[in-house]
Design a protein around this motif. Structure first.
Motif, PDB file in Angstrom:
ATOM      1  N   HIS A 192       0.825  -1.203   0.000  1.00 29.85           N
ATOM      2  CA  HIS A 192       0.000   0.000   0.000  1.00 29.85           C
ATOM      3  C   HIS A 192       0.864   1.259   0.000  1.00 29.85           C
ATOM      4  N   ARG A 193       0.434   2.247  -0.737  1.00 24.05           N
ATOM      5  CA  ARG A 193       1.163   3.519  -0.819  1.00 24.05           C
ATOM      6  C   ARG A 193       1.227   4.219   0.535  1.00 24.05           C
ATOM      7  N   ASN A 194       0.240   3.965   1.402  1.00 23.67           N
ATOM      8  CA  ASN A 194       0.195   4.651   2.686  1.00 23.67           C
ATOM      9  C   ASN A 194       0.791   3.829   3.824  1.00 23.67           C
ATOM     10  N   CYS A 195       1.606   2.844   3.487  1.00 22.06           N
ATOM     11  CA  CYS A 195       2.255   2.045   4.521  1.00 22.06           C
ATOM     12  C   CYS A 195       3.441   2.827   5.084  1.00 22.06           C
ATOM     13  N   PRO A 196       3.397   3.239   6.354  1.00 26.28           N
ATOM     14  CA  PRO A 196       4.485   4.051   6.913  1.00 26.28           C
ATOM     15  C   PRO A 196       5.771   3.278   7.106  1.00 26.28           C
ATOM     16  N   GLY A 197       5.694   1.950   7.080  1.00 28.35           N
ATOM     17  CA  GLY A 197       6.889   1.145   7.269  1.00 28.35           C
ATOM     18  C   GLY A 197       7.698   0.942   6.010  1.00 28.35           C
ATOM     19  N   VAL A 198       7.213   1.490   4.878  1.00 29.16           N
ATOM     20  CA  VAL A 198       7.938   1.378   3.616  1.00 29.16           C
ATOM     21  C   VAL A 198       8.358   2.776   3.181  1.00 29.16           C
ATOM     22  N   PRO A 199       9.622   2.991   2.807  1.00 31.85           N
ATOM     23  CA  PRO A 199      10.095   4.328   2.440  1.00 31.85           C
ATOM     24  C   PRO A 199       9.297   4.927   1.281  1.00 31.85           C
ATOM     25  N   LYS A 215      -7.180  19.711   4.818  1.00 32.90           N
ATOM     26  CA  LYS A 215      -6.289  18.855   5.599  1.00 32.90           C
ATOM     27  C   LYS A 215      -5.479  17.942   4.703  1.00 32.90           C
ATOM     28  N   GLY A 216      -4.170  17.925   4.896  1.00 34.53           N
ATOM     29  CA  GLY A 216      -3.330  17.035   4.114  1.00 34.53           C
ATOM     30  C   GLY A 216      -3.628  15.583   4.435  1.00 34.53           C
ATOM     31  N   GLU A 217      -3.419  14.694   3.495  1.00 30.94           N
ATOM     32  CA  GLU A 217      -3.666  13.280   3.748  1.00 30.94           C
ATOM     33  C   GLU A 217      -2.694  12.445   2.928  1.00 30.94           C
ATOM     34  N   THR A 218      -2.424  11.294   3.416  1.00 22.87           N
ATOM     35  CA  THR A 218      -1.565  10.375   2.697  1.00 22.87           C
ATOM     36  C   THR A 218      -2.384   9.668   1.632  1.00 22.87           C
ATOM     37  N   LEU A 335      -2.971  -8.808  16.683  1.00 28.77           N
ATOM     38  CA  LEU A 335      -2.096  -7.709  16.266  1.00 28.77           C
ATOM     39  C   LEU A 335      -0.629  -8.041  16.497  1.00 28.77           C
ATOM     40  N   SER A 336      -0.343  -8.830  17.532  1.00 26.47           N
ATOM     41  CA  SER A 336       1.049  -9.171  17.839  1.00 26.47           C
ATOM     42  C   SER A 336       1.660 -10.071  16.770  1.00 26.47           C
ATOM     43  N   MET A 337       0.835 -10.707  15.947  1.00 25.93           N
ATOM     44  CA  MET A 337       1.327 -11.613  14.915  1.00 25.93           C
ATOM     45  C   MET A 337       1.591 -10.920  13.588  1.00 25.93           C
ATOM     46  N   LEU A 338       1.259  -9.629  13.485  1.00 29.08           N
ATOM     47  CA  LEU A 338       1.477  -8.896  12.239  1.00 29.08           C
ATOM     48  C   LEU A 338       2.923  -8.398  12.162  1.00 29.08           C
ATOM     49  N   PRO A 339       3.445  -8.164  10.942  1.00 32.13           N
ATOM     50  CA  PRO A 339       4.814  -7.655  10.805  1.00 32.13           C
ATOM     51  C   PRO A 339       4.952  -6.284  11.470  1.00 32.13           C
ATOM     52  N   GLN A 340       5.675  -6.221  12.564  1.00 32.48           N
ATOM     53  CA  GLN A 340       5.772  -4.979  13.327  1.00 32.48           C
ATOM     54  C   GLN A 340       6.540  -3.888  12.576  1.00 32.48           C
ATOM     55  N   SER A 341       7.371  -4.283  11.621  1.00 29.11           N
ATOM     56  CA  SER A 341       8.165  -3.300  10.886  1.00 29.11           C
ATOM     57  C   SER A 341       7.314  -2.408   9.986  1.00 29.11           C
ATOM     58  N   LEU A 342       6.084  -2.828   9.695  1.00 25.38           N
ATOM     59  CA  LEU A 342       5.228  -2.058   8.790  1.00 25.38           C
ATOM     60  C   LEU A 342       4.406  -1.003   9.519  1.00 25.38           C
ATOM     61  N   GLY A 343       4.471  -0.978  10.835  1.00 34.17           N
ATOM     62  CA  GLY A 343       3.695   0.002  11.583  1.00 34.17           C
ATOM     63  C   GLY A 343       2.230  -0.398  11.635  1.00 34.17           C
ATOM     64  N   SER A 344       1.436   0.410  12.333  1.00 33.55           N
ATOM     65  CA  SER A 344       0.015   0.090  12.497  1.00 33.55           C
ATOM     66  C   SER A 344      -0.844   0.676  11.402  1.00 33.55           C
ATOM     67  N   GLY A 345      -0.380   1.751  10.762  1.00 31.58           N
ATOM     68  CA  GLY A 345      -1.169   2.392   9.721  1.00 31.58           C
ATOM     69  C   GLY A 345      -2.044   3.487  10.282  1.00 31.58           C
ATOM     70  N   TYR A 346      -3.098   3.821   9.550  1.00 36.72           N
ATOM     71  CA  TYR A 346      -3.920   4.979   9.887  1.00 36.72           C
ATOM     72  C   TYR A 346      -5.248   4.523  10.469  1.00 36.72           C
TER      73      TYR A 346
END
Length: 353
Positions: A192-199, A215-218, A335-346
């Motif tokens: 996803h384009r709005n994934c904060p865990g990906v540059p 309001k700005g939005e991702t 939630l603990s089983m999800l890839p933590q490196s990708l962040g939680s999102g919006y």
């Protein structure tokens, strides 16, 4: 080549043609159940044809078509823009009427659909979202970005399925949804384009229009490189679907709203189902007069459906129900089983989408 990205030999949705007996009794044959469950897992989508009394659809469509023009001018109406070039798409949220006399069970708690959902999500799925999607005519060739209806880190197994009810026959001639069949099997929040865990997540800056701060939005949607990779083996398609059908779609499936070339609005209702253990915090706002219906659907012996509802004493104007597509989970174990490196999102502010 991984099976999830291998060349498909199927590019049309699987249609399960229910008999009149299956529609009226809700008892699907073993073969039809096997076909529906397999298609939902393989394609991310299945069409249950002849699942709804078309008279019920006609009754709701007559009301919503009349409302559509007025809603398009209301400031409270949410428009699903998300176009590449910023053009309006004519795609707006429009929920069903909430008069108890119009809460038809074969739409709000369709038994064949519930049977399939129970087989995929587990018994007694919960409904956390009720709304609709209307494609207005007159918007040229505008289109949405390809996206999945997810703004947060999510699992790579079925955790949410939307039941869509087109109120009329649909095809490319009146703006059926573009589908990327099978895309749910090889996707994660990383795509996803709005994934904060990906540059290099793409972000809109705040702008000013006629003195008003916007309001700005991702931006959200599937990343371009992933789309191009997918297009090589399984390009998108636009289906033709008969009125009276229920379309079950895995929420991870990539799709896009396309322009409606017809004059009349194309209206589709949407009911999002999650597993009983998922603990989605969202609630469906309903009038207290609907509580008896909800109690009946959740307690029926045959494939019950649980509405996570908030009942209000006053009557509700369905034209002003808040757009709140929060399909996240509050289950800490999950939630603990999800890839933590990708962040939680919006998760906390999805209304802007």
């Amino acid at each position: 080549m991984p099976s999830a990205t291998a060349q498909f030999d199927f590019q049309e949705p699987t249609v399960v043609q229910l008999t009149d007996e299956e529609r009226t009794t809700g008892e699907m044959s073993l073969e039809h159940m096997g076909l529906a469950v397999s298609a939902l897992h393989r394609d991310g989508l299945v069409v249950l044809e002849n699942a709804v009394d078309t008279a019920h659809m006609d009754a709701i469509n007559a009301i919503l078509v009349k409302d559509a023009e007025e809603m398009a001018k209301m400031s409270s109406t949410h428009f699903n823009g998300n176009s590449v070039d910023g053009r309006p798409t004519g795609n707006m949220s429009q929920g069903p009427p909430l008069d108890p006399d119009l809460l038809y069970e074969d739409i709000w708690a369709n038994v064949p659909a519930s049977a399939v959902l129970s087989a995929v999500l587990g018994p007694k799925p919960h409904v956390n979202y009720v709304n609709g999607n209307t494609a207005l005519g007159g918007f040229g060739d505008a289109r949405q970005r390809v996206h999945a209806d997810l703004f947060f880190n999510h699992a790579q197994f079925p955790f949410a399925v939307v039941a869509n009810y087109y109120l009329v026959d649909v095809s490319p001639a009146n703006g059926s949804t573009e589908l990327w069949l099978g895309s749910h099997r090889d996707t994660s929040f990383r795509d996803h384009r709005n994934c904060p865990g990906v540059p290099q997540a793409v972000t809109k800056a705040e702008t000013t229009k006629e003195g008003e701060t916007i309001k700005g939005e991702t931006e959200f949607g599937i990343r371009d490189e992933r789309l191009e990779d997918r297009r090589k083996t399984a390009p998108p398609m636009q289906p033709t679907i008969k009125k009276g059908s229920v379309v079950l779609r895995d929420l991870r499936l990539w799709h896009a709203g396309l322009a409606n070339p017809a004059t009349d609005p194309r209206i589709m209702l949407a009911f999002v189902h999650t597993p009983w253990w998922y603990a989605c915090p969202a609630r469906v706002v309903l009038p207290a007069s609907a509580e008896e219906h909800v109690r009946k659907w959740s307690s029926r012996a045959q494939h019950p459906v649980q509405y996570d509802a908030h009942f209000v004493p006053a009557s509700l104007d369905h034209r002003k129900v808040k757009f709140d597509p929060n399909f996240s989970s509050a289950n800490k174990g999950y939630l603990s089983m999800l890839p933590q490196s990708l962040g939680s999102g919006y998760v906390d502010d999805v209304s802007k989408y």
